[in-house]
Scaffold this motif. Sequence first.
Motif, short mmCIF file in Angstrom:
data_model
loop_
_atom_site.label_atom_id
_atom_site.label_comp_id
_atom_site.label_asym_id
_atom_site.label_seq_id
_atom_site.Cartn_x
_atom_site.Cartn_y
_atom_site.Cartn_z
N CYS A 149 0.84 -1.18 0.00
CA CYS A 149 0.00 0.00 0.00
C CYS A 149 0.89 1.25 0.00
CB CYS A 149 -0.91 0.02 1.22
SG CYS A 149 -2.11 -1.31 1.20
N ILE A 150 0.33 2.32 -0.54
CA ILE A 150 1.08 3.58 -0.60
C ILE A 150 0.36 4.62 0.25
CG2 ILE A 150 1.72 5.46 -2.15
CD1 ILE A 150 2.07 3.13 -4.26
N VAL A 151 1.16 5.36 1.03
CA VAL A 151 0.57 6.40 1.87
C VAL A 151 0.16 7.57 0.99
CG1 VAL A 151 0.98 7.94 3.80
CG2 VAL A 151 2.02 5.68 3.79
N VAL A 152 -1.12 7.87 0.98
CA VAL A 152 -1.65 8.92 0.11
C VAL A 152 -1.85 10.22 0.89
CG1 VAL A 152 -3.55 9.54 -1.42
CG2 VAL A 152 -2.74 7.20 -1.34
N GLU A 153 -2.24 10.08 2.17
CA GLU A 153 -2.49 11.27 2.95
C GLU A 153 -2.20 11.00 4.41
OE1 GLU A 153 -6.42 12.89 2.30
OE2 GLU A 153 -6.16 14.28 3.97
N LYS A 154 -1.71 12.04 5.10
CA LYS A 154 -1.49 11.92 6.55
C LYS A 154 -2.41 12.89 7.26
CE LYS A 154 2.53 11.69 8.63
NZ LYS A 154 3.95 11.92 8.90
N LYS A 155 -3.02 12.40 8.34
CA LYS A 155 -3.85 13.32 9.13
C LYS A 155 -3.22 13.44 10.50
CE LYS A 155 -8.05 12.94 6.61
NZ LYS A 155 -9.50 12.82 6.63
N ASN A 156 -3.31 14.61 11.11
CA ASN A 156 -2.75 14.78 12.44
C ASN A 156 -3.71 15.50 13.36
OD1 ASN A 156 -2.42 17.65 12.09
ND2 ASN A 156 -0.71 17.14 10.73
N LYS A 157 -3.35 15.47 14.64
CA LYS A 157 -4.26 15.94 15.68
C LYS A 157 -4.55 17.44 15.56
CE LYS A 157 -5.30 13.64 19.81
NZ LYS A 157 -4.85 12.65 20.74
N GLN A 158 -3.55 18.22 15.15
CA GLN A 158 -3.73 19.67 15.12
C GLN A 158 -4.79 20.08 14.09
OE1 GLN A 158 -0.26 18.54 15.00
NE2 GLN A 158 -0.44 18.59 17.22
N THR A 159 -4.65 19.57 12.86
CA THR A 159 -5.54 20.05 11.82
C THR A 159 -6.80 19.20 11.67
OG1 THR A 159 -4.22 18.82 10.26
CG2 THR A 159 -3.76 21.16 10.44
N ASP A 160 -6.71 17.89 11.94
CA ASP A 160 -7.84 17.01 11.67
C ASP A 160 -8.51 16.46 12.93
OD1 ASP A 160 -7.32 16.86 8.68
OD2 ASP A 160 -5.43 16.14 9.51
N GLY A 161 -7.85 16.62 14.08
CA GLY A 161 -8.45 16.13 15.31
C GLY A 161 -8.05 14.72 15.67
#
Lengths: 215, 118
Positions: A33-45
């Motif tokens: 699998c390829i990492v397409v997007e990263k989410k983090n606590k600051q911007t996405d919760g």
Amino acid sequence: MIKALIGKKIGMTQIFDKDGMIVPVTVIKAGPCIVVEKKNKQTDGYDALQLGYGEAKSFRLNKPVLGKFTKNNLTPLKVLKEFRGSEIDEIKIGDTIDISIFNDVTSVSITGITKGKGYQGVVKRWGFGGGKDTHGSMFHRAPGSIGQSSYPSKVFKGLRMPGHMGMSKNTVLNLKLVKIDGEQNLMYVKGAVPGANNNIIYIYAADKSGRKLNK
Amino acid sequence: MNIVEKIENSSLRTDVPQFKSGDTVKVYQKIKEGDKERIQVYEGVVIARKGSGIRSAFTVRKNSYGVGVEKTFLINSPLIDKIELLYKGKVRRAKLYYLRKKKGKEAKIERLDMVQQQ
């Protein structure tokens, strides 16, 4: 570290384990699998990775989805799925995650879409006993009474009745990981997995009680 | 060849002699007792062959001190050390379940020819 992958069900077979016993296994093509997007606590919760699997032709994707790939110079992918979990700082967009993350895992939980069964009666759908077939029974596979008359004067919600069966999300917990073939990205899991062959499935490393480890 | 077939073919044995129902065979079976392993020999007439590929199995019948005994083995099982073909038998059926009802001389199968081993 997120221990989850997107994969494809290849089919079922039997193999001999090290004691010479025959084990029923499902063969799964897991990743890469390829990492397409990263989410983090600051911007996405919350912290999460969005993984992609299976190459797609770019004209089959709509523009918003295609934009995700062109923005980061990735090849377009068919399946996108988000997996929550912390400790993802070292992972970058475009990284490949392959089956080797399961090397020290003993059991997995697998989510997929079950085979569609169409419109089914209560005997198949809910396991009702049905009536006698012979001896003048006149009651075979019908649901029977669904309530009383003047009180409560309605049919209760959630009563088990005929209807569409299958084609729903299902998770099988705690399947034993029998073997990993890192070269071919194959995983052998003891027992059955939801859906038909070539079905897309989500594989999670499981803890002792079978729950998904990354949650 | 699809992936499942490849997996199945990779664990097939190649050292098994060709035999069919009616043949007399010797099966060398590995038996584990605690941490020790020994080999037990079981000799008898093949009365059935079933299945194909990795699931193929065969049933061997013998008379043990007046009691009929049947054992079913998976041909490709790693628990079988080796299979030795002793005699070819002259039979007209694929499944010899009728032998269960026969006694004495009637339960014997005519041997075609000796198979040279060693």
